[in-house]
Write a protein that holds these residues in place. Structure first.
Motif, PDB file in Angstrom:
ATOM      1  N   LEU A  78       0.837  -1.197   0.000  1.00 10.80           N
ATOM      2  CA  LEU A  78       0.000   0.000   0.000  1.00 10.80           C
ATOM      3  C   LEU A  78       0.873   1.248   0.000  1.00 10.80           C
ATOM      4  O   LEU A  78       1.912   1.289   0.665  1.00 10.80           O
ATOM      5  N   LYS A  79       0.455   2.278  -0.702  1.00 10.29           N
ATOM      6  CA  LYS A  79       1.206   3.520  -0.749  1.00 10.29           C
ATOM      7  C   LYS A  79       0.862   4.382   0.475  1.00 10.29           C
ATOM      8  O   LYS A  79      -0.314   4.580   0.783  1.00 10.29           O
ATOM      9  N   PRO A  80       1.889   4.914   1.178  1.00  7.66           N
ATOM     10  CA  PRO A  80       1.638   5.709   2.389  1.00  7.66           C
ATOM     11  C   PRO A  80       0.799   6.957   2.140  1.00  7.66           C
ATOM     12  O   PRO A  80       0.109   7.431   3.040  1.00  7.66           O
ATOM     13  N   ASP A  81       0.858   7.509   0.912  1.00  8.13           N
ATOM     14  CA  ASP A  81       0.129   8.738   0.623  1.00  8.13           C
ATOM     15  C   ASP A  81      -1.251   8.498   0.019  1.00  8.13           C
ATOM     16  O   ASP A  81      -1.901   9.425  -0.459  1.00  8.13           O
ATOM     17  N   ASP A  82      -1.715   7.252   0.046  1.00  8.01           N
ATOM     18  CA  ASP A  82      -3.042   6.907  -0.471  1.00  8.01           C
ATOM     19  C   ASP A  82      -4.026   6.864   0.695  1.00  8.01           C
ATOM     20  O   ASP A  82      -3.981   5.945   1.515  1.00  8.01           O
ATOM     21  N   PRO A  83      -4.925   7.856   0.823  1.00  5.74           N
ATOM     22  CA  PRO A  83      -5.839   7.917   1.973  1.00  5.74           C
ATOM     23  C   PRO A  83      -6.704   6.669   2.129  1.00  5.74           C
ATOM     24  O   PRO A  83      -6.901   6.191   3.255  1.00  5.74           O
ATOM     25  N   SER A  84      -7.226   6.135   1.013  1.00  5.87           N
ATOM     26  CA  SER A  84      -8.083   4.947   1.117  1.00  5.87           C
ATOM     27  C   SER A  84      -7.288   3.745   1.592  1.00  5.87           C
ATOM     28  O   SER A  84      -7.787   2.929   2.389  1.00  5.87           O
ATOM     29  N   ALA A  85      -6.046   3.632   1.134  1.00  2.13           N
ATOM     30  CA  ALA A  85      -5.192   2.523   1.560  1.00  2.13           C
ATOM     31  C   ALA A  85      -4.841   2.656   3.039  1.00  2.13           C
ATOM     32  O   ALA A  85      -4.821   1.663   3.784  1.00  2.13           O
ATOM     33  N   THR A  86      -4.597   3.903   3.468  1.00  6.53           N
ATOM     34  CA  THR A  86      -4.297   4.134   4.882  1.00  6.53           C
ATOM     35  C   THR A  86      -5.486   3.762   5.753  1.00  6.53           C
ATOM     36  O   THR A  86      -5.334   3.146   6.814  1.00  6.53           O
ATOM     37  N   GLY A  87      -6.687   4.119   5.295  1.00  5.53           N
ATOM     38  CA  GLY A  87      -7.884   3.765   6.039  1.00  5.53           C
ATOM     39  C   GLY A  87      -8.043   2.272   6.185  1.00  5.53           C
ATOM     40  O   GLY A  87      -8.410   1.767   7.260  1.00  5.53           O
ATOM     41  N   TRP A  88      -7.742   1.532   5.109  1.00  8.29           N
ATOM     42  CA  TRP A  88      -7.835   0.074   5.173  1.00  8.29           C
ATOM     43  C   TRP A  88      -6.800  -0.483   6.137  1.00  8.29           C
ATOM     44  O   TRP A  88      -7.095  -1.402   6.923  1.00  8.29           O
ATOM     45  N   ALA A  89      -5.574   0.058   6.104  1.00  2.94           N
ATOM     46  CA  ALA A  89      -4.507  -0.410   6.981  1.00  2.94           C
ATOM     47  C   ALA A  89      -4.852  -0.169   8.449  1.00  2.94           C
ATOM     48  O   ALA A  89      -4.609  -1.022   9.317  1.00  2.94           O
ATOM     49  N   VAL A  90      -5.445   0.989   8.734  1.00  2.00           N
ATOM     50  CA  VAL A  90      -5.846   1.309  10.103  1.00  2.00           C
ATOM     51  C   VAL A  90      -6.911   0.334  10.588  1.00  2.00           C
ATOM     52  O   VAL A  90      -6.869  -0.149  11.725  1.00  2.00           O
ATOM     53  N   GLN A  91      -7.888   0.034   9.728  1.00  3.03           N
ATOM     54  CA  GLN A  91      -8.941  -0.905  10.103  1.00  3.03           C
ATOM     55  C   GLN A  91      -8.380  -2.296  10.336  1.00  3.03           C
ATOM     56  O   GLN A  91      -8.779  -2.998  11.276  1.00  3.03           O
ATOM     57  N   GLU A  92      -7.439  -2.708   9.501  1.00  2.00           N
ATOM     58  CA  GLU A  92      -6.799  -4.014   9.663  1.00  2.00           C
ATOM     59  C   GLU A  92      -6.034  -4.071  10.979  1.00  2.00           C
ATOM     60  O   GLU A  92      -6.088  -5.075  11.702  1.00  2.00           O
ATOM     61  N   ALA A  93      -5.319  -2.997  11.296  1.00  4.68           N
ATOM     62  CA  ALA A  93      -4.572  -2.949  12.557  1.00  4.68           C
ATOM     63  C   ALA A  93      -5.516  -3.013  13.752  1.00  4.68           C
ATOM     64  O   ALA A  93      -5.230  -3.675  14.755  1.00  4.68           O
ATOM     65  N   LYS A  94      -6.642  -2.317  13.648  1.00  2.00           N
ATOM     66  CA  LYS A  94      -7.619  -2.327  14.731  1.00  2.00           C
ATOM     67  C   LYS A  94      -8.160  -3.738  14.979  1.00  2.00           C
ATOM     68  O   LYS A  94      -8.297  -4.172  16.124  1.00  2.00           O
ATOM     69  N   GLU A  95      -8.453  -4.467  13.893  1.00  2.00           N
ATOM     70  CA  GLU A  95      -8.963  -5.831  14.043  1.00  2.00           C
ATOM     71  C   GLU A  95      -7.915  -6.746  14.669  1.00  2.00           C
ATOM     72  O   GLU A  95      -8.241  -7.602  15.498  1.00  2.00           O
ATOM     73  N   GLN A  96      -6.655  -6.556  14.284  1.00  3.27           N
ATOM     74  CA  GLN A  96      -5.590  -7.347  14.897  1.00  3.27           C
ATOM     75  C   GLN A  96      -5.475  -7.041  16.390  1.00  3.27           C
ATOM     76  O   GLN A  96      -5.273  -7.949  17.211  1.00  3.27           O
ATOM     77  N   ALA A  97      -5.595  -5.765  16.739  1.00  9.54           N
ATOM     78  CA  ALA A  97      -5.495  -5.368  18.144  1.00  9.54           C
ATOM     79  C   ALA A  97      -6.633  -5.975  18.969  1.00  9.54           C
ATOM     80  O   ALA A  97      -6.419  -6.417  20.109  1.00  9.54           O
ATOM     81  N   LYS A  98      -7.827  -6.017  18.396  1.00  8.89           N
ATOM     82  CA  LYS A  98      -8.974  -6.547  19.133  1.00  8.89           C
ATOM     83  C   LYS A  98      -8.801  -8.015  19.507  1.00  8.89           C
ATOM     84  O   LYS A  98      -9.326  -8.468  20.529  1.00  8.89           O
ATOM     85  N   VAL A  99      -8.078  -8.748  18.689  1.00 10.45           N
ATOM     86  CA  VAL A  99      -7.823 -10.165  19.003  1.00 10.45           C
ATOM     87  C   VAL A  99      -7.069 -10.272  20.328  1.00 10.45           C
ATOM     88  O   VAL A  99      -7.413 -11.072  21.204  1.00 10.45           O
ATOM     89  N   PHE A 100      -6.030  -9.465  20.475  1.00  6.88           N
ATOM     90  CA  PHE A 100      -5.263  -9.483  21.730  1.00  6.88           C
ATOM     91  C   PHE A 100      -6.066  -8.889  22.877  1.00  6.88           C
ATOM     92  O   PHE A 100      -6.013  -9.388  24.006  1.00  6.88           O
ATOM     93  N   LEU A 101      -6.807  -7.821  22.603  1.00  4.45           N
ATOM     94  CA  LEU A 101      -7.560  -7.144  23.654  1.00  4.45           C
ATOM     95  C   LEU A 101      -8.633  -8.054  24.244  1.00  4.45           C
ATOM     96  O   LEU A 101      -8.843  -8.068  25.469  1.00  4.45           O
TER      97      LEU A 101
END
Length: 368
Positions: free
Chosen positions: A263-286
């Motif tokens: 994913l390109k760092p300057d692509d807002p839609s890609a960043t949004g997807w990456a943030v959502q993916e990170a959030k889902e990963q975090a919820k597994v541990f939480l």
């Protein structure tokens, strides 16, 4: 060795050396509050008033230099915030907040300054008007306790006194009376000579994150698992810190997610997807109450707050670690990274940096 923002303190030399001092000239001020003239005239008067104060003369040389620098910088961003409204009034709303950012940049990038001194100056700039207007704030107790975690209230009152004396106005005595009330209020809130002492780290966190909470309230500690949340500009060494101090700890990294998925760092839609993916990963541990590290820049308080709210909603304990190195070392480290960030991007991010405050998480550490 004593730090000083400059050894030559003549105004002509200051204007020639620092563009932000030269910019003070001809920045207008309200004639009601500042009949003396522009920001340059006011700042010079504040510096003179500060150095004439008995309490200033009693400070050691290093603290005098800190106070002098704060006085020089206290209105630095009136240049960017001053406007004339439709009714003719001249205002500069937000100049203290913006001034904090500028003070931090100047003392990090242009004038190498020890971290503790830099942040003390930045905090004095940020709160320099607080003693004059504290009782008009919606929640004065919480504001003053927050400020006390960053700086000594007598120093803040001293700067405010110099600010009041370094002007020509009809309400000068009222301003001085307000500073005396500020001192009394701080003494009442047990934060005049030192930060307010909270019963526990959790008690401090809950007080600053919950409406109508008391600083004496001791909440039941039912937290489980710990999130190591990193904060720091790109290239400061966050990855290295984790490898050295938390080997084997699971790490959720936005950069890693972007690279893994190309994913390109300057692509807002890609960043949004990456943030959502990170959030889902975090919820597994939480959900399991298991510890992990959250590795991202997290350079603004608002962004950190969003993630901390998520972690705390799962009853996780949050340890916020801010990492910083010198400007020269930072640029070198970034250029030697496998994925360096363009210098213009680094400058833009530096201008937005908000160093984490002690009340933002259950524990806050500074690795500098």
């Amino acid at each position: 060795m004593k730090w000083s923002i400059t050894n030559n303190k003549t105004w002509d030399q200051l204007e020639q050396t620092f563009d932000w001092v030269a910019d003070m000239r001809n920045v207008p001020q309200s004639p009601f509050h500042h009949a003396e003239g522009d920001v340059a005239i006011h700042t010079r008067m504040v510096l003179d008033a500060l150095q004439s104060l008995d309490e200033f003369k009693r400070l050691d040389e290093q603290q005098q230099e800190v106070m002098w620098a704060a006085a020089l910088l206290h209105d630095v961003e009136k240049r960017s915030t001053t406007i004339t409204e439709e009714d003719g009034r001249i205002t500069s709303r937000g100049h203290a907040r913006q001034g904090e950012y500028t003070a931090r940049q100047v003392l990090y990038k242009t004038i190498p300054t020890p971290f503790a001194i830099r942040e003390q100056v930045a905090a004095l700039v940020r709160y320099h008007g607080l003693p004059l207007w504290i009782l008009e704030r919606p929640n004065p107790k919480k504001v003053v306790l927050e400020a006390s975690l960053r700086l000594d209230m007598p120093l803040l009152a001293m700067l405010a006194k110099a600010d009041a004396l370094g002007r020509r106005c009809l309400d000068q005595q009222d301003l001085l009376d307000r500073i005396e009330l500020f001192k009394a209020f701080c003494e009442e809130q047990q934060c005049w000579h030192a930060p307010r002492v909270f019963p526990t780290d959790l008690a401090r966190f809950v007080y600053f994150h919950k409406e109508d909470s008391s600083p004496d309230y001791v909440p039941f500690d039912d937290l489980k698992g710990e999130v190591i949340m990193l904060s720091g500009l790109p290239g400061m060494g966050k990855d290295t810190y984790l490898k050295k101090n938390y080997p084997g700890l699971p790490v959720i990294s936005l950069d890693d997610i972007r690279r893994k998925n190309k994913l390109k760092p300057d692509d807002p839609s890609a960043t949004g997807w990456a943030v959502q993916e990170a959030k889902e990963q975090a919820k597994v541990f939480l959900r399991k109450g298991e510890p992990f590290a959250w590795n991202a820049t997290n350079i603004t308080r608002q962004l950190r707050g969003q993630w901390i709210d998520l972690f705390v909603s799962y009853k996780a304990r949050v340890k916020l670690v801010y990492i910083e190195t010198s400007y020269k070392e930072w640029i070198n480290q970034n250029s030697n990274r496998e994925y360096p960030v363009p210098n213009q991007v680094l400058s833009r991010l530096l201008s937005k940096l908000e160093v984490p405050l002690p009340q933002e998480a259950h524990r806050v550490e500074y690795i500098v």
